[in-house]
Design a protein around this motif. Sequence first.
Motif, short mmCIF file in Angstrom:
data_model
loop_
_atom_site.label_atom_id
_atom_site.label_comp_id
_atom_site.label_asym_id
_atom_site.label_seq_id
_atom_site.Cartn_x
_atom_site.Cartn_y
_atom_site.Cartn_z
N ILE A 141 9.63 -13.02 -7.64
CA ILE A 141 10.40 -11.27 -8.14
C ILE A 141 9.36 -10.62 -9.01
O ILE A 141 9.81 -9.63 -9.59
CB ILE A 141 11.82 -11.48 -8.56
CG1 ILE A 141 12.20 -12.05 -9.90
CG2 ILE A 141 12.66 -12.01 -7.81
CD1 ILE A 141 13.25 -11.32 -10.11
N ILE A 142 8.35 -11.16 -9.64
CA ILE A 142 7.40 -10.70 -10.27
C ILE A 142 5.99 -9.72 -9.63
O ILE A 142 5.74 -10.09 -8.89
CB ILE A 142 6.85 -11.47 -11.58
CG1 ILE A 142 8.21 -12.26 -12.49
CG2 ILE A 142 5.27 -11.16 -12.02
CD1 ILE A 142 7.69 -12.88 -13.35
N LEU A 143 5.79 -8.68 -10.05
CA LEU A 143 4.58 -8.41 -9.19
C LEU A 143 3.72 -7.44 -10.97
O LEU A 143 4.22 -7.03 -11.50
CB LEU A 143 5.05 -6.60 -8.75
CG LEU A 143 5.61 -6.54 -7.32
CD1 LEU A 143 5.90 -5.35 -6.86
CD2 LEU A 143 4.22 -7.59 -6.17
N GLU A 144 2.84 -8.38 -10.31
CA GLU A 144 1.83 -8.27 -12.04
C GLU A 144 0.51 -6.78 -11.47
O GLU A 144 0.18 -7.48 -10.30
CB GLU A 144 0.95 -8.94 -12.50
CG GLU A 144 0.03 -8.70 -13.60
CD GLU A 144 -0.40 -9.87 -13.78
OE1 GLU A 144 -0.49 -10.84 -13.46
OE2 GLU A 144 -1.10 -9.72 -14.78
N LEU A 145 0.67 -5.80 -12.10
CA LEU A 145 -0.45 -4.42 -11.68
C LEU A 145 -1.50 -3.91 -11.89
O LEU A 145 -0.86 -4.08 -13.65
CB LEU A 145 0.91 -3.36 -10.92
CG LEU A 145 1.86 -4.24 -9.74
CD1 LEU A 145 2.15 -3.08 -9.72
CD2 LEU A 145 1.43 -4.12 -8.57
N GLN A 146 -2.27 -3.90 -12.14
CA GLN A 146 -3.35 -3.06 -12.54
C GLN A 146 -2.61 -2.02 -13.08
O GLN A 146 -2.06 -1.07 -11.70
CB GLN A 146 -4.75 -3.38 -12.30
CG GLN A 146 -5.60 -4.78 -12.48
CD GLN A 146 -5.29 -5.07 -13.37
OE1 GLN A 146 -5.83 -4.68 -14.73
NE2 GLN A 146 -5.11 -6.65 -13.74
N SER A 147 -3.11 -1.31 -13.66
CA SER A 147 -2.33 0.33 -14.59
C SER A 147 -4.00 1.13 -15.32
O SER A 147 -3.57 1.48 -16.63
CB SER A 147 -1.52 0.29 -15.05
OG SER A 147 -1.24 1.08 -15.14
N ASP A 152 -5.46 3.34 -9.18
CA ASP A 152 -4.00 2.43 -9.49
C ASP A 152 -2.32 2.73 -9.41
O ASP A 152 -1.90 1.78 -8.83
CB ASP A 152 -4.54 1.52 -10.84
CG ASP A 152 -5.54 0.80 -11.13
OD1 ASP A 152 -6.23 0.54 -9.84
OD2 ASP A 152 -5.92 0.74 -11.77
N PHE A 153 -2.59 3.88 -9.60
CA PHE A 153 -1.41 4.09 -10.34
C PHE A 153 -0.90 4.86 -8.74
O PHE A 153 0.61 4.51 -8.43
CB PHE A 153 -0.84 5.58 -11.36
CG PHE A 153 0.17 6.01 -10.93
CD1 PHE A 153 1.13 6.13 -12.26
CD2 PHE A 153 0.59 7.68 -10.13
CE1 PHE A 153 2.97 6.53 -11.46
CE2 PHE A 153 2.25 8.20 -10.07
CZ PHE A 153 3.14 7.98 -11.31
N ASN A 154 -1.59 5.45 -7.93
CA ASN A 154 -0.91 5.42 -6.90
C ASN A 154 -0.66 4.79 -5.71
O ASN A 154 0.16 4.36 -5.21
CB ASN A 154 -1.51 6.70 -5.61
CG ASN A 154 -1.55 8.08 -6.47
OD1 ASN A 154 -0.76 8.32 -7.02
ND2 ASN A 154 -2.98 9.05 -6.89
N SER A 155 -1.37 3.42 -6.01
CA SER A 155 -1.56 1.97 -5.45
C SER A 155 -0.37 1.62 -5.44
O SER A 155 0.68 0.65 -4.77
CB SER A 155 -2.78 1.08 -5.06
OG SER A 155 -2.87 0.78 -6.01
N ASN A 156 -0.52 1.61 -6.76
CA ASN A 156 1.33 0.87 -7.40
C ASN A 156 2.18 0.88 -6.90
O ASN A 156 3.55 0.58 -6.85
CB ASN A 156 1.33 0.63 -8.94
CG ASN A 156 -0.38 0.23 -9.67
OD1 ASN A 156 -0.57 -0.67 -8.96
ND2 ASN A 156 -0.12 0.07 -10.75
#
Length: 171
Positions: A141-147, A152-156
Motif C-alpha cells: 500500500i506504499i507509493l514512493e513518488l519523486q516530487s 512530477d506533480f502532475n504525473s503523481n
Amino acid sequence: MNILVTGTPGTGKTTLCQRLSEQLHLNYLHFGSYARNIPVLQDLWNEQIQCYDLDDEAENMIMDEMEPLMEQGRCIVEHHDARPFPERWFGLVIILRSSTEQLFDRLSSRHYSQEKVQENIQAEIFNICKEQAEESYSPSIILELQSNTLDDFNSNVDLIQQWLSSHQFQQ
Ligand code: ADP
Ligand code: MN
C-alpha cells in the motif's frame, strides 16, 4: 479508505493533499494543525525549532480527535511521521521525495533557520520518513513518488488516481 501523505518538510505534502482533496472530494487533515487547535498542547510548542514537541500522550489526544473522521473514510492526512497512526486507518500511504537542491530552495524560502534547513535535508538524505513509513505499513500500500518538478506533480496525481481506481476506490 483513507490516504496518508508523508515525507520530509518541503517535499510537497500540502500541495498534493490540496489537489487530491479538491479533485477526489476528500477531507484534508493536517496533523500539525490539530496540535494548534488543542489548547492544552500549546505548552509543547518549541519556539526555537518552530514546531511542537509532541509526546505519546499528545499524539494520542490528536488521534482521538481524528478518529471519528477516519472511521467515516475519504480522508487525506498529511504528516511527516507515519508511525503514530493505527495501521488500519490507511489504505494508501504516499511517501514524497525531493532532491537536496529542491529542498534547500523550498525550505530557505520559508525563512527556516539554517540549522532547521540542514536538519531536514539530512533527514531526507537518510530516508528517515521513508523508513518510518516502511516500518509501519505493508509495501503493497506504499507509493514512493519523486516530487521535484511540476511534471512530477502532475504525473503523481495521475498515478495516484490510477492506483485508487485499480483498488476499487470510488472517485
Ligand atoms: P510540505 O507540505 O511537504 O512541507 P509544500 O506542499 O508546502 O510541502 O511544498 C513546499 C514548496 O514546494 C511549495 O512552495 C510548493 O509550491 C513547492 N512544491 C511542491 N511540490 C512541488 C513539485 N512537485 N515541484 C515543484 N515544486 C513543488
Ligand atoms: Mn505541509
